[in-house]
Write a protein that holds these residues in place. Structure first.
Motif, mmCIF file in Angstrom:
data_model
loop_
_atom_site.group_PDB
_atom_site.id
_atom_site.type_symbol
_atom_site.label_atom_id
_atom_site.label_comp_id
_atom_site.label_asym_id
_atom_site.label_seq_id
_atom_site.Cartn_x
_atom_site.Cartn_y
_atom_site.Cartn_z
ATOM 1 N N ASN A 1 45.843 47.267 36.295
ATOM 2 C CA ASN A 1 44.601 47.392 37.047
ATOM 3 C C ASN A 1 43.421 47.376 36.086
ATOM 4 O O ASN A 1 43.469 47.958 35.003
ATOM 5 C CB ASN A 1 44.623 48.705 37.846
ATOM 6 C CG ASN A 1 43.364 48.922 38.642
ATOM 7 O OD1 ASN A 1 42.380 49.435 38.124
ATOM 8 N ND2 ASN A 1 43.397 48.529 39.907
ATOM 9 N N GLU A 2 42.350 46.712 36.491
ATOM 10 C CA GLU A 2 41.195 46.510 35.607
ATOM 11 C C GLU A 2 40.659 47.807 35.016
ATOM 12 O O GLU A 2 40.245 47.843 33.853
ATOM 13 C CB GLU A 2 40.089 45.785 36.386
ATOM 14 C CG GLU A 2 40.362 44.325 36.689
ATOM 15 C CD GLU A 2 41.386 44.096 37.801
ATOM 16 O OE1 GLU A 2 41.725 42.922 38.058
ATOM 17 O OE2 GLU A 2 41.838 45.087 38.407
ATOM 18 N N SER B 1 47.046 44.952 38.479
ATOM 19 C CA SER B 1 45.922 44.186 39.018
ATOM 20 C C SER B 1 46.349 43.384 40.247
ATOM 21 O O SER B 1 47.433 42.807 40.294
ATOM 22 C CB SER B 1 45.378 43.238 37.947
ATOM 23 O OG SER B 1 44.417 42.361 38.500
ATOM 24 N N THR B 2 45.480 43.348 41.244
ATOM 25 C CA THR B 2 45.754 42.543 42.437
ATOM 26 C C THR B 2 45.741 41.057 42.122
ATOM 27 O O THR B 2 46.215 40.239 42.907
ATOM 28 C CB THR B 2 44.709 42.833 43.529
ATOM 29 O OG1 THR B 2 43.392 42.606 43.001
ATOM 30 C CG2 THR B 2 44.806 44.278 43.999
ATOM 31 N N HIS B 3 45.189 40.696 40.963
ATOM 32 C CA HIS B 3 45.150 39.291 40.539
ATOM 33 C C HIS B 3 46.353 38.904 39.687
ATOM 34 O O HIS B 3 46.491 37.740 39.302
ATOM 35 C CB HIS B 3 43.868 39.014 39.750
ATOM 36 C CG HIS B 3 42.609 39.329 40.500
ATOM 37 N ND1 HIS B 3 42.233 38.671 41.648
ATOM 38 C CD2 HIS B 3 41.647 40.261 40.271
ATOM 39 C CE1 HIS B 3 41.089 39.165 42.096
ATOM 40 N NE2 HIS B 3 40.722 40.141 41.273
ATOM 41 N N SER B 4 47.195 39.875 39.391
ATOM 42 C CA SER B 4 48.326 39.601 38.511
ATOM 43 C C SER B 4 49.361 38.724 39.196
ATOM 44 O O SER B 4 49.692 38.916 40.373
ATOM 45 C CB SER B 4 48.984 40.914 38.079
ATOM 46 O OG SER B 4 50.162 40.664 37.351
ATOM 47 N N GLN B 5 49.882 37.766 38.448
ATOM 48 C CA GLN B 5 50.960 36.901 38.914
ATOM 49 C C GLN B 5 52.301 37.320 38.308
ATOM 50 O O GLN B 5 53.322 36.698 38.558
ATOM 51 C CB GLN B 5 50.664 35.444 38.535
ATOM 52 C CG GLN B 5 49.383 34.888 39.127
ATOM 53 C CD GLN B 5 49.449 34.784 40.648
ATOM 54 O OE1 GLN B 5 50.455 34.357 41.191
ATOM 55 N NE2 GLN B 5 48.388 35.191 41.308
ATOM 56 N N ARG C 1 46.338 33.186 35.428
ATOM 57 C CA ARG C 1 46.807 32.677 36.718
ATOM 58 C C ARG C 1 47.792 31.548 36.486
ATOM 59 O O ARG C 1 47.653 30.769 35.554
ATOM 60 C CB ARG C 1 45.630 32.183 37.568
ATOM 61 C CG ARG C 1 44.683 33.294 37.990
ATOM 62 C CD ARG C 1 43.564 32.744 38.877
ATOM 63 N NE ARG C 1 42.642 33.784 39.281
ATOM 64 C CZ ARG C 1 42.831 34.568 40.341
ATOM 65 N NH1 ARG C 1 43.932 34.401 41.070
ATOM 66 N NH2 ARG C 1 41.975 35.478 40.669
ATOM 67 N N PRO D 1 40.749 38.874 32.563
ATOM 68 C CA PRO D 1 41.603 38.963 33.747
ATOM 69 C C PRO D 1 42.994 38.428 33.465
ATOM 70 O O PRO D 1 43.213 37.688 32.489
ATOM 71 C CB PRO D 1 40.872 38.092 34.775
ATOM 72 C CG PRO D 1 40.141 37.084 33.945
ATOM 73 C CD PRO D 1 39.707 37.833 32.710
ATOM 74 N N THR E 1 46.984 44.922 50.884
ATOM 75 C CA THR E 1 45.977 44.403 49.966
ATOM 76 C C THR E 1 46.485 44.311 48.543
ATOM 77 O O THR E 1 45.800 43.828 47.654
ATOM 78 C CB THR E 1 44.726 45.307 49.977
ATOM 79 O OG1 THR E 1 45.087 46.608 49.486
ATOM 80 C CG2 THR E 1 44.152 45.427 51.384
ATOM 81 N N GLU F 1 47.212 46.991 46.776
ATOM 82 C CA GLU F 1 46.875 48.244 46.117
ATOM 83 C C GLU F 1 47.866 49.319 46.531
ATOM 84 O O GLU F 1 48.422 49.306 47.636
ATOM 85 C CB GLU F 1 45.454 48.695 46.503
ATOM 86 C CG GLU F 1 44.350 47.882 45.842
ATOM 87 C CD GLU F 1 44.144 48.252 44.385
ATOM 88 O OE1 GLU F 1 44.737 49.255 43.938
ATOM 89 O OE2 GLU F 1 43.382 47.550 43.704
ATOM 90 N N GLU G 1 47.939 42.753 32.651
ATOM 91 C CA GLU G 1 48.341 42.725 34.053
ATOM 92 C C GLU G 1 48.028 44.039 34.776
ATOM 93 O O GLU G 1 48.174 44.128 35.992
ATOM 94 C CB GLU G 1 49.846 42.449 34.167
ATOM 95 C CG GLU G 1 50.332 41.220 33.424
ATOM 96 C CD GLU G 1 49.755 39.917 33.946
ATOM 97 O OE1 GLU G 1 49.315 39.886 35.120
ATOM 98 O OE2 GLU G 1 49.745 38.930 33.183
#
Length: 437
Positions: free
Chosen positions: A372-373, A281-285, A429, A426, A122, A124, A370
């Motif tokens: 975790n939130e 963050s899992t949304h980090s590129q 992207r 966030p 995931t 994480e 970048e």
């Protein structure tokens, strides 16, 4: 972002204390119940709060961006890093002197690879259960609670930020912070004159023991559990001890390369310790390496800010943490610093130093978003508050000989909502070529 990441100071005097990475960015910490918590090889460090004011010696760095980042954009691959393309100086036939930034970058790559191997499907980090310690079953919980109490008392702003983290991350950061403070107090605390190289060796042996699950005391137990659960490597901890050894024997740094390595040892290490706990963050590129490097950049920025703020105080102790080469190029010397007179040459010199520090802060910002939130707020607060110290130096007409630049209580509290707002943004992207078209 480093914890160098985490440099929000909120000591009882509400001064922004020396940074960060965790230590001073967290604030001033008294080592409590030393007879219980400190190894018998070390002298007691119990003292009044006023006796525990410490001054991190943060080195200045080159204005050349080669020291600032691994990948200028924060998202570039490591192969494009100016650190890797830095020309190394030949010392003798068949021998090459590896630059300090290359040495540090090698450590960054190792720490980043540890994190990547521990990521779940995931994205994480997989957090292991608590280690089982012999003896009192409540010891570990009590140890973490004590670490939290220290943060709450001496680093109020940072402590509040950690409450937004998950329980595991919050407690782990507390444990790392306390170890860093204890290490720092060995060479800069009220009993620093009694600490020898042999004592530092014993402290390092004790570190190795706790990494193997054999803590000496309660506070060691908290860190031992932390490093067992998170992909935290021992190297940054050992490197910090090496930085403390340097403070025992060195008070001048001739070149930028010397200063860079020292800066990594005493501050950049904190970021490498903290990123695995803070999380990405899992949304980090962004690449993992670039996030680690931004943490390093924040430590450098905080370190440099401290040195600029504390020029007069350090001079009073016979120490000059400004690079000798750079002073000479500006037409200045140690004698000018000991004289403590603000001249046009000094103002010009300080302007260039402040510009450099802000450059590192800019680089650090790319990595904070970048994280975790739940981990961003205390880091943003640290960054914004420390930036303001530079503003105060300017407001004092660059007199850092007799005037101490500090951020007022009001300005601190006004910065917290801004830091929180930024922590909600966030990660950026990547835009695909199709979308651009």
């Amino acid at each position: 972002m480093s914890a160098t990441l985490l440099r929000v100071a909120s000591s009882p005097s509400l001064e922004v204390s020396n940074s960060t990475g965790l230590h001073d960015s967290f604030g001033v910490v008294k080592l409590v119940d030393s007879s219980r918590f400190l190894c018998r090889d070390f002298v007691s460090v119990r003292a009044k709060k006023s006796d525990l004011k410490k001054r991190w010696k943060f080195c200045s760095l080159s204005t050349d961006m080669k020291y600032a980042c691994v990948g200028q954009s924060g998202l570039e691959s490591a192969s494009n890093s100016p650190l890797l393309t830095n020309v190394l100086a030949s010392t003798a036939v068949g021998e090459v002197a590896v630059s300090s930034e290359q040495k540090v970058y090698d450590v960054v790559l190792k720490q980043a690879s540890l994190v990547k191997r521990k990521l779940s499907s995931t994205g994480e980090l997989e957090v292991k259960p608590e280690i089982v310690l012999p003896g009192n079953s409540s010891l570990l919980s009590e140890a973490y609670d004590r670490c939290g109490e220290i943060c709450a008392e001496y680093a109020k702003t940072f402590y509040l930020g950690t409450l937004l983290m998950t329980s595991e991350r919050r407690r782990a950061i507390w444990a790392i912070y306390v170890w860093c403070r204890r290490t720092d107090e060995l060479v800069d605390g009220p009993n620093a004159s009694h600490i020898t190289a042999a004592a530092m060796d014993r402290w390092e042996s004790r570190l190795e023991e706790l990494f193997q699950g054999r803590p000496f005391d309660m506070l060691d137990a908290a860190l031992s559990d932390t490093v067992a659960k998170f992909p935290v490597d021992i190297q940054p901890f050992k490197d910090m001890i090496e930085g403390m050894r340097m403070d025992l024997k060195k008070s001048r740094y001739k070149t930028f390369d010397e200063l860079y390595l020292y800066c990594y040892y005493v501050a950049g290490t904190v970021g490498l310790m903290s990123v695995p706990v803070m999380g990405i963050s899992t949304h980090s590129q962004a690449t993992t390496e670039s996030v680690y490097n931004a943490a390093l950049a924040l430590g450098i920025a905080n370190q440099l800010t401290n040195i600029l703020r504390d020029v007069g105080e350090d001079a009073g102790r016979g120490r000059v943490y400004l690079p000798q080469e750079e002073l000479a190029l500006a037409g200045l010397s140690d004698d000018d610093i000991f004289a403590g007179k603000v001249t046009d040459k000094w103002r010009s010199f300080m302007k260039s130093q402040i510009k450099r520090a802000r450059m590192f802060f800019d680089e650090a910002e790319k990595g904070v978003m970048e994280l975790n939130e739940a981990s961003r707020w205390p880091v943003w607060a640290a960054l914004l508050l420390y930036r303001q110290i530079l503003d105060e130096i300017e407001a004092n007409d660059y007199n850092n000989f007799t005037k101490r630049a500090y951020v007022s209580k009001t300005k601190k509290f006004l910065s917290l909502p801004l830091a929180y707002a930024r922590s909600m943004v966030p990660p950026a992207r990547k835009v695909s070529h199709e979308m651009k078209a």
